[in-house]
Design a protein around this motif. Structure first.
Motif, PDB file in Angstrom:
ATOM      1  N   ARG A  52       0.829  -1.196   0.000  1.00 19.67           N
ATOM      2  CA  ARG A  52       0.000   0.000   0.000  1.00 19.67           C
ATOM      3  C   ARG A  52       0.873   1.259   0.000  1.00 19.67           C
ATOM      4  O   ARG A  52       0.613   2.208  -0.753  1.00 19.67           O
ATOM      5  CB  ARG A  52      -0.912   0.019   1.230  1.00 19.67           C
ATOM      6  N   PHE A  53       1.904   1.247   0.815  1.00 21.87           N
ATOM      7  CA  PHE A  53       2.796   2.411   0.879  1.00 21.87           C
ATOM      8  C   PHE A  53       3.471   2.637  -0.471  1.00 21.87           C
ATOM      9  O   PHE A  53       3.531   3.771  -0.975  1.00 21.87           O
ATOM     10  CB  PHE A  53       3.849   2.197   1.968  1.00 21.87           C
ATOM     11  N   VAL A  54       3.978   1.560  -1.083  1.00 22.24           N
ATOM     12  CA  VAL A  54       4.701   1.670  -2.357  1.00 22.24           C
ATOM     13  C   VAL A  54       3.770   2.154  -3.471  1.00 22.24           C
ATOM     14  O   VAL A  54       4.094   3.081  -4.223  1.00 22.24           O
ATOM     15  CB  VAL A  54       5.350   0.322  -2.732  1.00 22.24           C
ATOM     16  N   ILE A  55       2.597   1.516  -3.568  1.00 21.51           N
ATOM     17  CA  ILE A  55       1.673   1.862  -4.661  1.00 21.51           C
ATOM     18  C   ILE A  55       1.131   3.277  -4.479  1.00 21.51           C
ATOM     19  O   ILE A  55       1.093   4.067  -5.434  1.00 21.51           O
ATOM     20  CB  ILE A  55       0.522   0.840  -4.733  1.00 21.51           C
ATOM     21  N   VAL A  56       0.710   3.607  -3.264  1.00 27.60           N
ATOM     22  CA  VAL A  56       0.145   4.950  -3.017  1.00 27.60           C
ATOM     23  C   VAL A  56       1.205   6.014  -3.244  1.00 27.60           C
ATOM     24  O   VAL A  56       0.948   7.044  -3.880  1.00 27.60           O
ATOM     25  CB  VAL A  56      -0.416   5.044  -1.591  1.00 27.60           C
ATOM     26  N   LYS A  57       2.420   5.782  -2.745  1.00 26.27           N
ATOM     27  CA  LYS A  57       3.505   6.759  -2.915  1.00 26.27           C
ATOM     28  C   LYS A  57       3.875   6.911  -4.383  1.00 26.27           C
ATOM     29  O   LYS A  57       4.048   8.042  -4.876  1.00 26.27           O
ATOM     30  CB  LYS A  57       4.732   6.304  -2.111  1.00 26.27           C
ATOM     31  N   SER A  58       3.978   5.794  -5.090  1.00 23.57           N
ATOM     32  CA  SER A  58       4.316   5.834  -6.518  1.00 23.57           C
ATOM     33  C   SER A  58       3.234   6.558  -7.311  1.00 23.57           C
ATOM     34  O   SER A  58       3.515   7.377  -8.199  1.00 23.57           O
ATOM     35  CB  SER A  58       4.504   4.412  -7.058  1.00 23.57           C
ATOM     36  N   TYR A  60       1.172   8.771  -6.154  1.00 22.62           N
ATOM     37  CA  TYR A  60       1.191  10.190  -5.790  1.00 22.62           C
ATOM     38  C   TYR A  60       2.294  10.929  -6.552  1.00 22.62           C
ATOM     39  O   TYR A  60       2.063  12.023  -7.094  1.00 22.62           O
ATOM     40  CB  TYR A  60       1.410  10.328  -4.293  1.00 22.62           C
ATOM     41  N   ILE A  61       3.487  10.323  -6.616  1.00 21.22           N
ATOM     42  CA  ILE A  61       4.605  10.943  -7.346  1.00 21.22           C
ATOM     43  C   ILE A  61       4.270  11.048  -8.826  1.00 21.22           C
ATOM     44  O   ILE A  61       4.525  12.064  -9.479  1.00 21.22           O
ATOM     45  CB  ILE A  61       5.901  10.120  -7.135  1.00 21.22           C
ATOM     46  N   PHE A  62       3.643   9.995  -9.357  1.00 23.28           N
ATOM     47  CA  PHE A  62       3.258   9.993 -10.771  1.00 23.28           C
ATOM     48  C   PHE A  62       2.227  11.085 -11.063  1.00 23.28           C
ATOM     49  O   PHE A  62       2.290  11.763 -12.090  1.00 23.28           O
ATOM     50  CB  PHE A  62       2.694   8.616 -11.136  1.00 23.28           C
ATOM     51  N   SER A  63       1.260  11.258 -10.131  1.00 26.17           N
ATOM     52  CA  SER A  63       0.206  12.255 -10.339  1.00 26.17           C
ATOM     53  C   SER A  63       0.756  13.677 -10.314  1.00 26.17           C
ATOM     54  O   SER A  63       0.232  14.568 -10.988  1.00 26.17           O
ATOM     55  CB  SER A  63      -0.879  12.103  -9.265  1.00 26.17           C
ATOM     56  N   ILE A  64       1.811  13.903  -9.549  1.00 26.96           N
ATOM     57  CA  ILE A  64       2.423  15.244  -9.489  1.00 26.96           C
ATOM     58  C   ILE A  64       3.107  15.585 -10.804  1.00 26.96           C
ATOM     59  O   ILE A  64       3.051  16.729 -11.278  1.00 26.96           O
ATOM     60  CB  ILE A  64       3.433  15.318  -8.319  1.00 26.96           C
ATOM     61  N   LYS A  65       3.724  14.587 -11.425  1.00 26.59           N
ATOM     62  CA  LYS A  65       4.502  14.831 -12.645  1.00 26.59           C
ATOM     63  C   LYS A  65       3.635  14.937 -13.892  1.00 26.59           C
ATOM     64  O   LYS A  65       4.069  15.516 -14.891  1.00 26.59           O
ATOM     65  CB  LYS A  65       5.538  13.726 -12.817  1.00 26.59           C
ATOM     66  N   THR A  66       2.434  14.381 -13.857  1.00 31.60           N
ATOM     67  CA  THR A  66       1.573  14.433 -15.045  1.00 31.60           C
ATOM     68  C   THR A  66       0.815  15.756 -15.103  1.00 31.60           C
ATOM     69  O   THR A  66       0.581  16.406 -14.087  1.00 31.60           O
ATOM     70  CB  THR A  66       0.565  13.272 -15.032  1.00 31.60           C
ATOM     71  N   LYS A  67       0.400  16.126 -16.310  1.00 34.40           N
ATOM     72  CA  LYS A  67      -0.330  17.374 -16.512  1.00 34.40           C
ATOM     73  C   LYS A  67      -1.811  17.229 -16.162  1.00 34.40           C
ATOM     74  O   LYS A  67      -2.442  18.180 -15.726  1.00 34.40           O
ATOM     75  CB  LYS A  67      -0.180  17.841 -17.959  1.00 34.40           C
ATOM     76  N   THR A  68      -2.362  16.046 -16.389  1.00 35.06           N
ATOM     77  CA  THR A  68      -3.786  15.848 -16.126  1.00 35.06           C
ATOM     78  C   THR A  68      -4.060  15.799 -14.625  1.00 35.06           C
ATOM     79  O   THR A  68      -3.201  15.409 -13.829  1.00 35.06           O
ATOM     80  CB  THR A  68      -4.277  14.544 -16.771  1.00 35.06           C
ATOM     81  N   ASP A  72      -4.833  12.867  -9.875  1.00 36.17           N
ATOM     82  CA  ASP A  72      -4.907  13.516  -8.558  1.00 36.17           C
ATOM     83  C   ASP A  72      -6.203  13.142  -7.843  1.00 36.17           C
ATOM     84  O   ASP A  72      -6.209  12.881  -6.636  1.00 36.17           O
ATOM     85  CB  ASP A  72      -4.824  15.040  -8.699  1.00 36.17           C
ATOM     86  N   PHE A  73      -7.287  13.122  -8.597  1.00 38.56           N
ATOM     87  CA  PHE A  73      -8.562  12.728  -8.013  1.00 38.56           C
ATOM     88  C   PHE A  73      -8.571  11.247  -7.636  1.00 38.56           C
ATOM     89  O   PHE A  73      -9.218  10.857  -6.662  1.00 38.56           O
ATOM     90  CB  PHE A  73      -9.705  13.034  -8.986  1.00 38.56           C
ATOM     91  N   LEU A  74      -7.865  10.424  -8.411  1.00 46.58           N
ATOM     92  CA  LEU A  74      -7.762   9.004  -8.067  1.00 46.58           C
ATOM     93  C   LEU A  74      -7.061   8.816  -6.722  1.00 46.58           C
ATOM     94  O   LEU A  74      -7.468   7.990  -5.905  1.00 46.58           O
ATOM     95  CB  LEU A  74      -6.994   8.245  -9.163  1.00 46.58           C
ATOM     96  N   VAL A  75      -6.020   9.603  -6.500  1.00 44.05           N
ATOM     97  CA  VAL A  75      -5.297   9.521  -5.227  1.00 44.05           C
ATOM     98  C   VAL A  75      -6.209   9.941  -4.079  1.00 44.05           C
ATOM     99  O   VAL A  75      -6.256   9.285  -3.026  1.00 44.05           O
ATOM    100  CB  VAL A  75      -4.035  10.403  -5.270  1.00 44.05           C
ATOM    101  N   LYS A  76      -6.956  11.034  -4.269  1.00 41.87           N
ATOM    102  CA  LYS A  76      -7.825  11.536  -3.201  1.00 41.87           C
ATOM    103  C   LYS A  76      -8.968  10.580  -2.886  1.00 41.87           C
ATOM    104  O   LYS A  76      -9.450  10.536  -1.753  1.00 41.87           O
ATOM    105  CB  LYS A  76      -8.386  12.908  -3.593  1.00 41.87           C
ATOM    106  N   SER A  77      -9.400   9.814  -3.878  1.00 40.35           N
ATOM    107  CA  SER A  77     -10.508   8.877  -3.658  1.00 40.35           C
ATOM    108  C   SER A  77     -10.037   7.500  -3.192  1.00 40.35           C
ATOM    109  O   SER A  77     -10.815   6.551  -3.183  1.00 40.35           O
ATOM    110  CB  SER A  77     -11.320   8.725  -4.949  1.00 40.35           C
TER     111      SER A  77
END
Length: 426
Positions: A52-58, A60-68, A72-77
């Motif tokens: 869970r830590f690895v997938i959520v962290k990865s 989150y990092i991926f969502s920061i680097k992408t433009k869409t 981000d909403f997937l992480v929040k949900s």
């Protein structure tokens, strides 16, 4: 097959050892079961936490680097967190049955629990994805005013319905797709979800017929709602009133009752002004030549008076009207000139739309006088600005009335009655 044998040897290692050292078979199997389940549970828990830590962290990092912003909403949900539960679930589903081979009752119970958990996990993953999609689409101009939450709720009700069917099947082992079961379930669903079904039908009609959108100003007297629609879901429509209170309206009432939607005004070129003042009837008079000359000094009606008076003079001479008596022939009145003055004033007012209907009219006389109504449209549709435009127009209208020897009707006050009584007594 080889891997299965290895797992079986591993899970039965302690049992075989205990039997070799003299433990009874029953106690050896029981101790082996308890220890093996404990070890598998700890491993699954730790693996779940790490994964869970690895997938959520990865994620989150991926969502920061992408433009869409969708990820981000997937992480929040909590979408990544639910996904992280899938692998430990498969590990338990694959390994635990080897431990419970000699305990059929426990094996059956475990399979039931793990399958039910898997069903609920799938529903949560889909729900998280749908909510993320809803929030993402809400950021797009095209979907900002659409009842997206209603659609998500409809899909979720359908999914939970299917999930309940399969959970019942796991618990009872009976075929949930039989006609008898489906008939009974349908009756229960219709009874429990009556309002939801009505809301579902209403949501479709509201969306297809474009009756209400988020952001519309509606007035619904039955529910005391007068304000902006902030949310449309399967069961209710939420309205923020102008006094900042909130009113919830059943969605199905939007298609069963009548209400007022101001979107047409907001989309049009102006906002309607429809208001009247009451002119005292005994103040309306024919204009003498002296008064006509006096009114010519009012610039907005000077040309009108000159043209109209010339036309009237020609007509009266043609029919031989005796103008020693003012009523004979055609005459100008102070009220008619005043109407023309207001009409010209509105046409020259930059705040009034000239592309929409504009009229100054006299309504049916009443006990309070003759209503002089202004019917036009303000260019500015903002409420506060709109009210200011109306106030400016009627300030000017009321102040102009005495210049045309007219009077506005007012109910007599206590001071008026006292003044009248003093005059009578004197």
């Amino acid at each position: 097959m080889f891997e299965d044998l290895e797992i079986l040897k591993f899970t039965n290692f302690l049992k075989n050892y205990l039997i070799d050292v003299g433990f009874p078979k029953f106690w050896a199997e029981t101790i082996n079961l308890f220890i093996a389940l404990s070890v598998i549970a700890v491993i699954a828990y730790l693996f779940d936490r790490i994964l869970r830590f690895v997938i959520v962290k990865s994620f989150y990092i991926f969502s920061i680097k992408t433009k869409t912003t969708f990820d981000d909403f997937l992480v929040k949900s909590k979408f990544p967190r639910y996904i992280a539960h899938v692998i430990p679930l498969f590990i338990l589903k694959y390994i635990v049955p080897f431990i419970l081979l000699e305990f059929p009752f426990l094996l059956k119970g475990f399979e039931t629990v793990i399958n039910i958990y898997g069903i609920i996990l799938i529903v949560k993953i889909i729900r998280s994805f749908l909510r993320s999609t809803q929030k993402y689409l809400r950021t797009k101009q095209r979907f900002m005013d659409k009842p997206l939450e209603s659609y998500v709720q409809v899909v979720m009700i359908f999914l939970w319905g299917l999930a309940i069917f399969f959970i019942v099947y796991q618990l009872t082992g009976k075929d949930v797709l039989s006609f008898a079961t489906l008939g009974a379930a349908s009756a229960v669903i219709l009874l429990i979800f009556k309002d939801t079904i009505l809301g579902f039908v209403a949501s479709i009609q509201v969306s297809v017929n474009d009756i209400v959108r988020i952001g519309d100003w509606i007035a619904y007297n039955k529910f005391g709602a007068d304000g902006i629609v902030t949310d449309i879901n399967l069961a209710t429509v939420r309205v923020q009133n102008w006094d900042n209170t909130y009113t919830t309206i059943p969605t199905y009432s939007l298609i069963s009752d009548s209400f007022q939607n101001w979107r047409g005004m907001q989309d049009s070129g102006g906002r309607r002004i429809k208001r009247a003042v009451f002119i005292k009837q005994n103040s309306i008079k024919f204009l003498t030549v002296e008064k006509i000359e006096e009114f010519k000094k009012i610039q907005l009606v000077k040309q009108y008076i000159e043209d109209k008076y010339a036309e009237i003079t020609i007509h009266n001479e043609k029919i031989g009207a005796d103008k020693s008596v003012l009523i004979n022939g055609i005459n100008l009145t102070n009220f008619g000139v005043f109407r023309k003055y207001i009409d010209t004033y509105l046409h020259q007012n930059s705040e009034v739309s000239k592309e929409l209907f504009l009229m100054v009219r006299q309504l049916e006389p009443t006990s309070k006088g003759i209503p002089l109504e202004i019917y036009c449209f303000s260019k500015d549709k903002n409420w506060s600005n709109y009210e200011e435009v109306i106030s400016d127009i009627f300030d000017h209208l009321i102040a102009s009335v005495p210049y045309f020897d007219l009077e506005i009707f007012e109910e007599p006050t206590g001071n008026d009655l006292n003044t009248f009584a003093k005059k009578v007594n004197s």
